[in-house]
Scaffold this motif. Structure first.
Motif, short mmCIF file in Angstrom:
data_model
loop_
_atom_site.label_atom_id
_atom_site.label_comp_id
_atom_site.label_asym_id
_atom_site.label_seq_id
_atom_site.Cartn_x
_atom_site.Cartn_y
_atom_site.Cartn_z
N GLN A 66 54.62 70.52 44.02
CA GLN A 66 54.74 71.41 42.85
C GLN A 66 55.40 72.72 43.25
O GLN A 66 56.25 73.27 42.51
N ALA A 67 55.04 73.25 44.42
CA ALA A 67 55.65 74.51 44.87
C ALA A 67 57.14 74.36 45.09
O ALA A 67 57.94 75.26 44.76
N VAL A 72 62.74 75.50 43.32
CA VAL A 72 64.08 75.11 42.88
C VAL A 72 64.44 75.76 41.55
O VAL A 72 65.59 76.13 41.30
N ALA A 73 63.40 75.93 40.70
CA ALA A 73 63.67 76.53 39.37
C ALA A 73 63.81 78.03 39.41
O ALA A 73 64.23 78.63 38.40
N LEU A 90 61.53 77.58 34.15
CA LEU A 90 60.56 78.04 35.15
C LEU A 90 59.17 78.15 34.55
O LEU A 90 58.18 77.69 35.16
N ASP A 91 59.06 78.70 33.34
CA ASP A 91 57.74 78.81 32.70
C ASP A 91 57.14 77.43 32.42
O ASP A 91 55.92 77.23 32.51
N ALA A 92 58.01 76.48 32.05
CA ALA A 92 57.50 75.13 31.78
C ALA A 92 56.93 74.49 33.05
O ALA A 92 55.88 73.83 33.01
N LEU A 93 57.62 74.67 34.18
CA LEU A 93 57.10 74.12 35.44
C LEU A 93 55.81 74.81 35.87
O LEU A 93 54.89 74.17 36.39
N VAL A 94 55.73 76.11 35.63
CA VAL A 94 54.54 76.86 36.05
C VAL A 94 53.31 76.40 35.27
O VAL A 94 52.21 76.27 35.83
N VAL A 152 45.44 76.08 48.41
CA VAL A 152 46.55 76.94 48.04
C VAL A 152 47.74 76.66 48.95
O VAL A 152 47.60 76.66 50.17
N ALA A 153 48.93 76.45 48.31
CA ALA A 153 50.19 76.28 49.04
C ALA A 153 51.08 77.48 48.75
O ALA A 153 51.21 77.89 47.60
N VAL A 154 51.64 78.03 49.77
CA VAL A 154 52.48 79.23 49.65
C VAL A 154 53.86 78.90 50.17
O VAL A 154 54.01 78.40 51.28
N LEU A 155 54.88 79.22 49.34
CA LEU A 155 56.26 78.95 49.71
C LEU A 155 57.07 80.24 49.51
O LEU A 155 57.03 80.82 48.44
N GLY A 156 57.75 80.69 50.54
CA GLY A 156 58.56 81.91 50.45
C GLY A 156 60.05 81.60 50.44
O GLY A 156 60.49 80.66 51.11
N ALA A 157 60.83 82.38 49.70
CA ALA A 157 62.27 82.18 49.65
C ALA A 157 62.92 83.47 49.13
O ALA A 157 62.25 84.49 48.96
#
Length: 514
Positions: A66-67, A72-73, A90-94, A152-157
């Motif tokens: 999911q993250a 990607v969005a 983005l809001d739909a995926l969230v 909790v999964a954390v992804l930085g970009a």
């Protein structure tokens, strides 16, 4: 006053007494249930731990997927709101998976850009979970997000020169519910398995012990008065069947031993009664008719019967000591050749038989008195049945000395050549003392030879009739090569016949032998 026993020690002692008093069925059932319970607890705990790890890995994988989709969005237009389509995607995926407990928060420059409904109004989670470098992932279990712990999964970009962080909080409620269901099923199934295993063990052990109980009842009902009973032998070849066969073999041996003992007592009583009766009759005649028997004749009669009685009692005592496990004979060096020559000279002086002695040096370790008794009994036995000639020989064969006594009498039937060494065995039903002894001489020979680590056997003389009694004893030291190479067996000790049918006539094969 002795100190009181601690309660724990009393409980332990009571448990030990109960375990000792419990039957094999109870002990087997308890042991089987305990072992199965320990195995079940160990395997069940390990299985639950593996299942928990697998479920958490599944939740973590779902959060990471999911993250990545959210990352990607995330575009500059979506972050800044300049691209409505990108922002809507983005809001739909969230908020897409919020119904199943997946909550997302996107943080850019320390401010929440968008978040699921459950996380709206909360400060940026990235402050509690530090952002990681671009394209790196870190999975952490936070204590609480809301009312339940979450993974909790954390992804930085980065996008458009701005740093952002995607935080996905995945609910573990489903995994924990699955784990609880598995634990309940495992405990319930384990309990049913323990009950079934305990019941099956009790039934199977009880059935296995039925033959043992039958054996116990049979043996318990067996007395010394009647040893004819035998325990039932179950079908098969398991431990209980072998135990039953062993018990039957033991009962058979006890019965044979009892018969032999009773026969021994009866024969001993008969042998002792005969000289006693003779002495009493002679005394009665002497009392009633003082002049009927000359004093010298009376003294000779009494003396002869007393000597016979004394010899019989000595033989019985010797055999009784052997039965009780007499100590091993003294170990001194004895020259069998000299012993045989001495006994041969005695036989020549006391009988009219032709006595031939052929000896080779042979020294053994043993009791000189017992070995003298062995040789004398064999020679007396041969002299009693020989028609005209007795041959005495000693030779060495390998590490053994072989002593043989051969007579030219009627011989011993092949079927009786082992039985003649039993006690009170005389191969003549009439027990005529003109030809037979007490039946103890050869039994004493067999016992003394066995005590010296040797063996004795009876064979037929060849060529011609007669009997050969052969004793084999270990040499005290290895003799030089020379005379010890001839084989031991039914071969004659020399090439000359020890007798023929014309020397006194053949006696019937059933002639008595001591």
């Amino acid at each position: 006053m002795a100190p009181a026993e601690p309660p724990r020690a009393r409980h332990r002692a009571r448990a030990v007494r109960w375990w000792a008093a419990a039957g094999m069925r109870v002990r087997s059932t308890v042991a089987a249930v305990l072992v199965l319970a320990l195995i079940g607890v160990a395997t069940g705990t390990g299985g639950l731990l593996v299942l928990r790890r697998s479920l958490l890995d599944t939740v973590a994988t779902s959060a990471l997927v999911q993250a990545r989709l959210v990352r990607v969005a995330v575009t500059p237009g979506a972050l800044e709101g300049t691209d409505p389509v990108a922002r809507a995607r983005l809001d739909a995926l969230v908020g897409a998976d919020e119904a199943r407990g997946t909550h997302v928060q996107v943080v850019a420059d320390g401010a929440v850009v968008t978040a699921s409904r459950a996380l709206t109004g909360l400060p940026p989670l990235s402050l509690r979970v530090p952002a990681v470098a671009q394209d790196e992932v870190e999975v952490r279990t936070l204590p609480e997000l809301g009312e339940e712990p979450r993974l909790v999964a954390v992804l930085g970009a980065s996008a458009g020169g701005r740093r952002y962080t995607v935080v996905v909080a995945e609910s573990t409620a489903g995994a924990r519910a699955t784990l609880r269901t598995a634990a309940v099923l495992l405990v319930g199934g384990g309990a049913l398995l323990l009950v079934a295993a305990g019941a099956a063990t009790r039934v199977f052990v009880g059935r296995s012990l039925r033959p043992v109980e039958a054996i116990r009842r049979t043996v318990d009902g067996t007395t010394s008065d009647d040893l004819t009973g035998r325990v039932p032998v179950p079908a098969g070849d398991d431990e209980v069947s072998r135990l039953a066969r062993t018990m039957n073999a033991m009962l058979a041996r006890l019965q044979a031993s009892q018969r032999a003992q009773r026969r021994f007592v009866a024969d001993a009583s008969h042998e002792l009664r005969s000289p006693v009766a003779t002495l009493r009759a002679a005394a009665e005649v002497q009392r009633l008719h003082p002049g009927a028997t000359a004093p010298a004749e009376f003294a000779e009669l009494v003396g002869g019967e007393a000597v016979r009685l004394e010899r019989l009692v000595a033989d019985l005592l010797l055999l009784a000591r052997a039965d009780e496990g007499a100590p091993a004979p003294a170990r001194t060096e004895v020259d069998l050749d000299e012993l045989l020559e001495s006994e041969g000279a005695r036989l020549r002086a006391s009988t009219a038989l032709e006595v031939a002695v052929r000896t080779a040096p042979a020294r053994v370790l043993g009791d000189a008195g017992q070995l003298t008794r062995v040789v004398r009994n064999l020679i007396d036995n041969a002299a009693r049945h020989a028609r005209g000639r007795v041959l005495l020989a000693v030779r060495t064969v390998g590490p053994d000395a072989v002593l043989s006594v051969t007579d030219d009498g009627p011989g011993v039937p092949e079927a009786d050549r082992e039985r003649v060494f039993d006690r009170f065995v005389r191969l003549q039903d009439s027990r005529d003392r003109a030809t037979g002894g007490t039946g103890l001489g050869l039994a004493i020979v067999a016992g003394a030879v066995a005590a010296h680590g040797g063996s004795v056997r009876c064979t037929g003389a060849r060529p011609g009739p007669g009997a050969v009694f052969e004793v084999r004893l270990p040499l005290a030291a290895q003799e030089p090569d020379g005379a010890g190479d001839e084989p031991v067996g039914d071969e004659p000790v020399d090439d000359e016949p020890v007798g023929d049918e014309s020397a006194g006539g053949r006696q019937p094969p059933s002639a008595a032998r001591r």
